[in-house]
Design a protein around this motif. Structure first.
Motif, PDB file in Angstrom:
ATOM      1  N   LEU A   1     -23.453  98.720 -35.075  1.00 18.21           N
ATOM      2  CA  LEU A   1     -23.683 100.049 -34.780  1.00 18.21           C
ATOM      3  C   LEU A   1     -23.093 101.032 -35.553  1.00 18.21           C
ATOM      4  O   LEU A   1     -21.945 100.782 -36.039  1.00 18.21           O
TER       5      LEU A   1
ATOM      6  N   TYR B   1     -19.172 107.358 -26.410  1.00 16.54           N
ATOM      7  CA  TYR B   1     -20.417 106.746 -26.471  1.00 16.54           C
ATOM      8  C   TYR B   1     -20.534 105.170 -26.738  1.00 16.54           C
ATOM      9  O   TYR B   1     -21.265 104.515 -26.094  1.00 16.54           O
TER      10      TYR B   1
ATOM     11  N   VAL C   1     -22.170 104.876 -35.808  1.00 15.11           N
ATOM     12  CA  VAL C   1     -22.067 106.192 -34.865  1.00 15.11           C
ATOM     13  C   VAL C   1     -21.704 107.625 -35.599  1.00 15.11           C
ATOM     14  O   VAL C   1     -20.649 107.480 -36.494  1.00 15.11           O
TER      15      VAL C   1
ATOM     16  N   SER D   1     -32.266 105.225 -39.590  1.00 12.09           N
ATOM     17  CA  SER D   1     -30.934 105.596 -40.049  1.00 12.09           C
ATOM     18  C   SER D   1     -30.749 107.105 -40.815  1.00 12.09           C
ATOM     19  O   SER D   1     -29.888 107.528 -41.102  1.00 12.09           O
TER      20      SER D   1
ATOM     21  N   PRO E   1     -29.302 103.667 -29.258  1.00 11.29           N
ATOM     22  CA  PRO E   1     -29.303 103.832 -30.701  1.00 11.29           C
ATOM     23  C   PRO E   1     -30.639 103.372 -31.279  1.00 11.29           C
ATOM     24  O   PRO E   1     -31.412 102.413 -30.675  1.00 11.29           O
ATOM     25  N   SER E   2     -31.152 104.064 -32.348  1.00  8.13           N
ATOM     26  CA  SER E   2     -32.572 103.534 -32.939  1.00  8.13           C
ATOM     27  C   SER E   2     -32.047 103.035 -33.989  1.00  8.13           C
ATOM     28  O   SER E   2     -31.135 102.680 -34.691  1.00  8.13           O
TER      29      SER E   2
ATOM     30  N   GLN F   1     -25.217 110.458 -32.484  1.00  9.45           N
ATOM     31  CA  GLN F   1     -26.339 109.691 -33.024  1.00  9.45           C
ATOM     32  C   GLN F   1     -25.832 108.177 -33.261  1.00  9.45           C
ATOM     33  O   GLN F   1     -25.054 107.809 -34.049  1.00  9.45           O
ATOM     34  N   GLY F   2     -26.473 107.194 -32.584  1.00  8.03           N
ATOM     35  CA  GLY F   2     -26.182 105.819 -32.634  1.00  8.03           C
ATOM     36  C   GLY F   2     -27.296 105.156 -33.560  1.00  8.03           C
ATOM     37  O   GLY F   2     -28.742 105.438 -33.291  1.00  8.03           O
ATOM     38  N   VAL F   3     -26.940 104.265 -34.452  1.00  6.90           N
ATOM     39  CA  VAL F   3     -27.995 103.773 -35.454  1.00  6.90           C
ATOM     40  C   VAL F   3     -27.835 102.175 -35.493  1.00  6.90           C
ATOM     41  O   VAL F   3     -26.703 101.743 -35.664  1.00  6.90           O
ATOM     42  N   ARG F   4     -28.987 101.462 -35.239  1.00  2.72           N
ATOM     43  CA  ARG F   4     -28.703  99.849 -35.464  1.00  2.72           C
ATOM     44  C   ARG F   4     -29.315  99.672 -36.789  1.00  2.72           C
ATOM     45  O   ARG F   4     -29.900 100.507 -37.493  1.00  2.72           O
TER      46      ARG F   4
END
Length: 203
Positions: free
Chosen positions: A137, A64, A139, A89, A85-86, A118-121
């Motif tokens: 990021l 990813y 992950v 969180s 990524p969104s 799941q990607g989270v900024r």
């Protein structure tokens, strides 16, 4: 000794061998030992399966991250290609918005060798996609079959030690990394990191 006495001695039955009670006692002893060993063997197999699962989940996370760094996952992809990524969180609720990594030949993403990433900024990244400046990021990698059972997903990584088969609702792997700006961006990866961390203002 006469011939008749010899024949009587030869035809005498022997009393040697196991009795039924001795056989039953031996079976009980073996059963008790097997009952004592069985949980240890089951836990050992479960731990080995979980360790293999974590290894595959780590590969999924790297896949990813590489897809984001090379631009294979773009922010303007349609919903049929989820994964960018969104900045939310929270634990995921919709598996169709996550990035699927499939390690078997079956279609879809619901088996035991398939993972949802799941990607989270960061929350302060705003609603814009910072592809021109780069971003931090986080992950999280979940088992794909975890979404088929009821219950809320978690964000804390499960422990490999003393977990057996683990909690299917908790991520197998949680890692953090830096995504540099894309080739269309206006700054270098080094300058992007400086701007986000305020670590090289004097340079």
């Amino acid at each position: 000794m006469t011939n008749q006495q010899r024949q009587q001695n030869v035809s005498k039955p022997r009393d040697g061998g196991y009795t039924i009670i001795e056989s039953l006692v031996a079976m009980i002893v073996v059963s008790v030992l097997m009952i004592a060993i069985a949980p240890v063997m089951a836990f050992s197999v479960a731990t080995r399966v979980q360790a293999r699962r974590v290894e595959l989940a780590t590969q999924a996370a790297r896949t990813y991250i590489d897809a984001l760094r090379t631009g294979a996952i773009k922010p303007n992809d349609p919903p049929t290609k989820p994964g960018f990524p969104s900045n939310n969180s929270a634990a995921p609720t919709d598996p169709t918005k996550l990035y699927c990594v499939n390690f078997d030949e079956t279609l879809g993403c619901s088996g035991s060798k398939e993972f949802l990433v799941q990607g989270v900024r960061p929350q302060n990244a705003g609603s814009t996609i910072p592809t021109d400046t780069g971003y931090d990021l986080t992950v999280r990698v979940y088992r794909a079959d975890a979404f088929s059972s009821p219950g809320n997903m978690k964000t804390e990584q499960q422990s490999v030690a003393n977990s057996g088969l683990g909690d299917p609702k908790a991520p197998l792997v949680v890692m953090q990394t830096e995504i540099p700006p894309t080739t269309q961006g206006g700054s270098s990866p080094y300058r992007s990191l400086c701007d986000r961390t305020n670590g090289c203002n004097k340079l």
